[in-house]
Design a protein around this motif. Structure first.
Motif, PDB file in Angstrom:
ATOM      1  N   PRO A  87       2.131  10.574  -6.106  1.00 26.53           N
ATOM      2  CA  PRO A  87       1.754  10.329  -7.463  1.00 26.53           C
ATOM      3  C   PRO A  87       2.969  10.477  -8.552  1.00 26.53           C
ATOM      4  O   PRO A  87       2.956   9.509  -9.388  1.00 26.53           O
ATOM      5  CB  PRO A  87       0.565  11.330  -7.763  1.00 26.53           C
ATOM      6  N   ASN A  88       3.742  11.335  -8.105  1.00 27.90           N
ATOM      7  CA  ASN A  88       4.779  11.806  -9.168  1.00 27.90           C
ATOM      8  C   ASN A  88       6.169  10.992  -8.891  1.00 27.90           C
ATOM      9  O   ASN A  88       7.180  11.321  -9.749  1.00 27.90           O
ATOM     10  CB  ASN A  88       4.925  13.301  -9.325  1.00 27.90           C
ATOM     11  N   GLY A  91       7.443   3.806  -8.088  1.00 25.94           N
ATOM     12  CA  GLY A  91       7.320   3.031  -6.773  1.00 25.94           C
ATOM     13  C   GLY A  91       8.602   2.818  -5.974  1.00 25.94           C
ATOM     14  O   GLY A  91       8.943   2.611  -4.944  1.00 25.94           O
ATOM     15  N   GLY A  92       9.845   2.803  -6.789  1.00 28.91           N
ATOM     16  CA  GLY A  92      11.182   2.248  -6.371  1.00 28.91           C
ATOM     17  C   GLY A  92      11.567   3.507  -5.399  1.00 28.91           C
ATOM     18  O   GLY A  92      12.266   3.343  -4.587  1.00 28.91           O
ATOM     19  N   GLU A  93      11.311   4.667  -6.002  1.00 23.72           N
ATOM     20  CA  GLU A  93      11.892   6.181  -5.441  1.00 23.72           C
ATOM     21  C   GLU A  93      10.805   6.090  -4.052  1.00 23.72           C
ATOM     22  O   GLU A  93      11.634   6.522  -3.134  1.00 23.72           O
ATOM     23  CB  GLU A  93      11.291   7.255  -6.247  1.00 23.72           C
ATOM     24  N   ALA A  94       9.539   5.862  -4.031  1.00 21.57           N
ATOM     25  CA  ALA A  94       8.897   5.622  -2.806  1.00 21.57           C
ATOM     26  C   ALA A  94       9.559   4.938  -1.861  1.00 21.57           C
ATOM     27  O   ALA A  94       9.364   5.149  -0.575  1.00 21.57           O
ATOM     28  CB  ALA A  94       7.348   5.515  -3.041  1.00 21.57           C
ATOM     29  N   ILE A  95       9.755   3.593  -2.137  1.00 21.43           N
ATOM     30  CA  ILE A  95      10.546   2.577  -1.215  1.00 21.43           C
ATOM     31  C   ILE A  95      11.587   3.165  -0.725  1.00 21.43           C
ATOM     32  O   ILE A  95      12.039   3.144   0.615  1.00 21.43           O
ATOM     33  CB  ILE A  95      10.556   1.417  -2.114  1.00 21.43           C
ATOM     34  N   ARG A 127       9.413   1.020 -11.580  1.00 20.69           N
ATOM     35  CA  ARG A 127       9.663   2.004 -12.464  1.00 20.69           C
ATOM     36  C   ARG A 127       8.211   2.828 -12.644  1.00 20.69           C
ATOM     37  O   ARG A 127       8.354   4.036 -13.174  1.00 20.69           O
ATOM     38  CB  ARG A 127       9.970   1.518 -13.833  1.00 20.69           C
ATOM     39  N   LYS A 128       7.250   2.339 -12.506  1.00 21.92           N
ATOM     40  CA  LYS A 128       5.955   3.078 -12.698  1.00 21.92           C
ATOM     41  C   LYS A 128       5.811   3.877 -11.682  1.00 21.92           C
ATOM     42  O   LYS A 128       6.327   4.092 -10.463  1.00 21.92           O
ATOM     43  CB  LYS A 128       4.770   2.108 -12.787  1.00 21.92           C
ATOM     44  N   LYS A 129       5.085   5.378 -12.014  1.00 19.01           N
ATOM     45  CA  LYS A 129       4.820   6.231 -11.264  1.00 19.01           C
ATOM     46  C   LYS A 129       3.625   5.801 -10.136  1.00 19.01           C
ATOM     47  O   LYS A 129       2.799   5.123 -10.689  1.00 19.01           O
ATOM     48  CB  LYS A 129       4.310   7.468 -12.125  1.00 19.01           C
ATOM     49  N   GLY A 130       3.621   6.160  -9.079  1.00 20.90           N
ATOM     50  CA  GLY A 130       2.713   6.257  -7.920  1.00 20.90           C
ATOM     51  C   GLY A 130       1.191   6.332  -8.602  1.00 20.90           C
ATOM     52  O   GLY A 130       0.460   5.319  -8.041  1.00 20.90           O
ATOM     53  N   ARG A 131       1.054   7.274  -9.376  1.00 20.34           N
ATOM     54  CA  ARG A 131      -0.525   7.374  -9.911  1.00 20.34           C
ATOM     55  C   ARG A 131      -1.047   6.321 -10.668  1.00 20.34           C
ATOM     56  O   ARG A 131      -2.297   5.971 -10.765  1.00 20.34           O
ATOM     57  CB  ARG A 131      -0.685   8.848 -10.739  1.00 20.34           C
ATOM     58  N   ALA A 132      -0.182   5.364 -11.139  1.00 23.54           N
ATOM     59  CA  ALA A 132      -0.521   4.159 -11.934  1.00 23.54           C
ATOM     60  C   ALA A 132      -0.620   2.964 -11.367  1.00 23.54           C
ATOM     61  O   ALA A 132      -1.126   2.010 -11.677  1.00 23.54           O
ATOM     62  CB  ALA A 132       0.690   4.018 -13.278  1.00 23.54           C
ATOM     63  N   TYR A 133      -0.423   2.902  -9.907  1.00 20.70           N
ATOM     64  CA  TYR A 133      -0.590   1.737  -9.059  1.00 20.70           C
ATOM     65  C   TYR A 133      -2.000   1.322  -8.781  1.00 20.70           C
ATOM     66  O   TYR A 133      -2.779   2.210  -8.287  1.00 20.70           O
ATOM     67  CB  TYR A 133       0.151   1.713  -7.965  1.00 20.70           C
ATOM     68  N   SER A 134      -2.320   0.140  -8.803  1.00 21.73           N
ATOM     69  CA  SER A 134      -3.631  -0.349  -8.232  1.00 21.73           C
ATOM     70  C   SER A 134      -3.252  -0.321  -6.575  1.00 21.73           C
ATOM     71  O   SER A 134      -2.276  -0.051  -6.155  1.00 21.73           O
ATOM     72  CB  SER A 134      -3.751  -1.746  -8.720  1.00 21.73           C
ATOM     73  N   LYS A 135      -4.398  -0.677  -5.849  1.00 22.30           N
ATOM     74  CA  LYS A 135      -4.463  -0.916  -4.603  1.00 22.30           C
ATOM     75  C   LYS A 135      -3.202  -1.829  -4.049  1.00 22.30           C
ATOM     76  O   LYS A 135      -2.448  -1.666  -2.950  1.00 22.30           O
ATOM     77  CB  LYS A 135      -5.797  -1.145  -4.020  1.00 22.30           C
ATOM     78  N   GLY A 136      -3.470  -2.930  -4.490  1.00 25.15           N
ATOM     79  CA  GLY A 136      -2.553  -4.140  -4.298  1.00 25.15           C
ATOM     80  C   GLY A 136      -0.904  -3.706  -4.528  1.00 25.15           C
ATOM     81  O   GLY A 136      -0.121  -4.028  -3.760  1.00 25.15           O
TER      82      GLY A 136
END
Length: 315
Positions: A87-88, A91-95, A127-136
């Motif tokens: 969540p923190n 998206g780019g960091e997670a990838i 750029r968005k944080k993981g907590r802000a992402y939809s399922k898609g």
């Protein structure tokens, strides 16, 4: 690439896999079909070394995935059907983290270029944080990470879950790309048209066993082909006399019937002799093949409920 024989998995008294055989050869795109509760995700978890089989054998690249999971995962890209992200982290960091875990960022320039291409293709905001992402969008994180780093084997478990049709087309192009580059793909999907477009071979699983496996051409002989043409009332008796016809319908001057797919060559000369017009021959679809094994279940109980063991297998 994958060789499972007599695979069994039990959760207490519940049997998730009951002697499953699955073979996936190098370089092929293999569809793995079945409704929730059939055992697809349980099979995939065993192949990934995330669960231990109760019986039978499983080999990936010739090695036991339970014993060699860490080394095998450097050659495997895996996308589950329900992705969770940190969540923190953005998206780019997670990838980037997922790619580094597979050791795929040594050539930083090549990785950065491929990552940028995929981010644009999937219309993803990293750029968005993981907590802000939809399922898609969570699904896009896993897909971009999987395709940005080359792999020998892609294991995709309902990978387009949550994607809109446009993004599903992008996914299809990426699978086609990695297959042309020589990778092997195991694709578990509910979307039969997706499997039919992409896959060289398919395996249909029911109650923890593979009940059909082969190329679509191999399996189509198990179903019926539809034949239709313009009807001449003078030919009515001759049409009805053609051997092997089923479900004959005459409607508004057009004849339709089905015939076992392996009997089509014997029917066509009869139609030529009758000089029929407007002839169309429609081969059976993968949906028809699937319904051959699950139509009775659908009629009896409606949509299949997920097996709790299957639901628990997703990550």
């Amino acid at each position: 690439m994958i060789d499972a024989r007599g695979l069994e998995k039990r959760f207490g008294r519940a049997t998730a896999l009951d002697g499953l055989d699955l073979r996936v050869d190098a370089g092929e795109v293999h569809g793995f079909l079945g409704p929730n509760g059939a055992g697809k995700s349980t099979t995939i978890r065993i192949l990934l070394g995330l669960a231990r089989a109760s019986g039978g054998t499983a080999a990936v690249f010739g090695d036991n995935p339970w014993a060699h999971a860490a080394s095998l995962h450097r050659r495997i890209a895996y996308v589950p059907g329900d992705v969770s992200v940190w969540p923190n982290l953005s998206g780019g960091e997670a990838i980037d983290l997922l790619s580094r875990l597979r050791g795929g960022t040594h050539d930083k320039a090549a990785y950065a270029a491929e990552r940028a291409r995929l981010v644009e293709a999937f219309e993803f905001d990293p750029r968005k944080k993981g907590r802000a992402y939809s399922k898609g969008n969570r699904q896009k994180v896993a897909l971009i990470a999987a395709f940005a780093t080359p792999a020998d084997l892609y294991i995709l478990d309902e990978p387009t879950s949550g994607l809109d049709p446009l993004m599903s087309q992008v996914f299809t192009k990426e699978v086609d790309r990695v297959a042309k580059e020589g990778a092997t793909v195991l694709l578990s999907s509910h979307i039969l048209s997706e499997v039919e477009d992409l896959c060289d071979r398919v395996s249909i699983i029911r109650a923890g066993k593979v009940v059909e496996s082969g190329t679509l051409a191999d399996l189509r002989h198990l179903t019926r082909t539809e034949i239709a043409f313009v009807h001449d009332t003078a030919q009515d008796a001759s049409v009805r006399a053609i051997p092997g016809t089923n479900d004959l319908v005459v409607d508004a001057g057009r004849v339709r019937f089905t015939v076992d797919s392996d009997h089509v060559p014997s029917v066509l000369p009869e139609l030529a002799r009758l000089e029929v017009k407007g002839l169309t021959v429609t081969p059976p679809t993968l949906e028809e093949l699937f319904l051959r094994h699950y139509g009775d279940r659908i009629e009896a109980s409606g949509p299949a409920d997920a097996d709790p063991t299957e639901a628990g297998a997703r990550s």
